[in-house]
Design an enzyme around this catalytic site. Structure first.
Site, PDB file in Angstrom:
ATOM      1  N   GLU A  77      21.164  34.792   9.746  1.00  6.63           N
ATOM      2  CA  GLU A  77      20.609  34.025  10.855  1.00  6.63           C
ATOM      3  C   GLU A  77      20.071  32.700  10.317  1.00  6.63           C
ATOM      4  OE1 GLU A  77      19.019  37.060  14.225  1.00  6.63           O
ATOM      5  OE2 GLU A  77      17.869  37.062  12.369  1.00  6.63           O
ATOM      6  N   ASN A  96      16.299  41.286  14.749  1.00 10.36           N
ATOM      7  CA  ASN A  96      15.116  42.137  14.677  1.00 10.36           C
ATOM      8  C   ASN A  96      14.457  42.349  16.025  1.00 10.36           C
ATOM      9  OD1 ASN A  96      14.625  43.295  12.099  1.00 10.36           O
ATOM     10  ND2 ASN A  96      14.272  41.259  11.290  1.00 10.36           N
ATOM     11  N   HIS A 110      17.865  33.919   7.255  1.00 11.58           N
ATOM     12  CA  HIS A 110      17.519  35.332   7.278  1.00 11.58           C
ATOM     13  C   HIS A 110      18.725  36.180   6.895  1.00 11.58           C
ATOM     14  CE1 HIS A 110      16.377  39.130   9.719  1.00 11.58           C
ATOM     15  NE2 HIS A 110      16.008  39.249   8.461  1.00 11.58           N
ATOM     16  N   SER A 162      11.778  37.803   8.145  1.00 15.85           N
ATOM     17  CA  SER A 162      12.456  38.627   9.141  1.00 15.85           C
ATOM     18  C   SER A 162      11.951  38.355  10.548  1.00 15.85           C
ATOM     19  CB  SER A 162      12.244  40.119   8.825  1.00 15.85           C
ATOM     20  OG  SER A 162      12.684  40.436   7.535  1.00 15.85           O
TER      21      SER A 162
END
Length: 289
Positions: free
Chosen positions: A152, A190, A140, A119
């Site tokens: 991602e 994130n 991701h 992450s």
């Protein structure tokens, strides 16, 4: 998509199970690997997910049997020898991931890609030291991986345009949307999302509102499907805390990314969210809050 392609997912936690199921549902021959002690729990989780899809008429019994037949749950990483895509979803810690990739590089088939579902950690750091660092990229996924469309695709310093295109096509074959991002702490989602849980935690620890109030306000006032505390319980308090620490360190302890003591207290208490039956909220065996 070539139906003969195989995928190995390492790590049978919430994300690992979701990624493996997404691959199996897309028609890939999929192996989900973890330690022997947790294999019964993982198999039960897979059966529960597929059974629920049949109950909700999202698939037929025959389709369920086909998916179940294409998804193996086993220990070890021997399946790396026949996998075209290897996706690690183990603990969010750089050193175990680097050690795993070194082992996988010696076992993988020629041309196979090694992918991390991290992450927030540096995928470039994971690849450094390997004989072929260009074979490592980040993929991701988001929780729940069977539902969320975004993935991602993390570009490292060795990633070629051809590799990124290949990875994007793989993501599309799962019915998802790839977005190529730079290898920076937290990537895009994130990094942007850090304020969502952290500011909510500040509000609660300052006594301004309760978790229930914050979640309800964000649902009713901002149109979110879940409030920040509900989301933390879904993802896992431990995962959220690990990502918070990683982004904080990655940006040289920039104050706006500083984790909260409340996260540490919940982790110390074993209150990790839905997966342990209690986090911010308590959950019945069926998962109801």
């Amino acid at each position: 998509m070539d139906a003969k392609k195989n995928v190995l997912v390492i790590g049978g936690g919430t994300m690992g199970q979701g990624i493996a199921l997404a691959c199996a549902l897309a028609g890939y021959g999929t192996t989900l690997s973890d330690l022997p002690s947790v294999l019964p729990r993982i198999r039960a989780g897979v059966e529960r997910f597929l059974g629920d899809r049949v109950k909700r008429k999202k698939m037929t019994e025959a389709e369920m049997q086909a998916v179940a037949g294409s998804l193996r749950v086993e220990e070890g990483v021997e399946a790396a020898a026949s996998a075209d895509w290897v996706i690690e979803a183990i603990v969010e810690d750089l050193e175990p991931k680097k050690k795993l990739f070194a082992e996988l590089e010696a076992r993988k088939k020629p041309g196979a890609m090694l992918c991390s579902n991290t992450s927030s950690l540096s995928v470039t750091a994971m690849a450094a030291g390997l004989k072929d660092p260009a074979s490592v990229i980040g993929l991701h996924f988001f929780n729940p991986a069977t539902v969320m469309q975004l993935v991602e695709v993390v570009r490292t310093g060795w990633s070629s345009d051809a590799t990124l295109e290949r990875a994007s096509q793989f993501v599309k074959s799962l019915g998802k949307v790839p977005v190529v991002v730079k290898d920076t702490p937290g990537f895009v989602v994130n990094r942007v999302a850090r304020s969502f849980p952290l500011e909510a935690l500040k509000i609660v620890t300052e006594g301004i509102a309760t978790p229930q109030q914050v979640d309800r306000i964000m649902r009713l006032g901002a149109g979110f499907k879940m409030g920040p505390f509900e989301l933390m319980d879904l993802v896992g308090i431990d995962i959220n805390f690990a990502v918070s620490q990683s982004v904080f360190r990655g940006f040289f302890e920039e104050p706006r990314f500083r984790p909260m003591i409340m996260q540490q207290e919940l982790v110390n208490a074993g209150r990790l969210g839905r997966k342990t039956g209690r986090g911010i909220y308590s959950y019945e065996q069926e998962g109801r809050k």
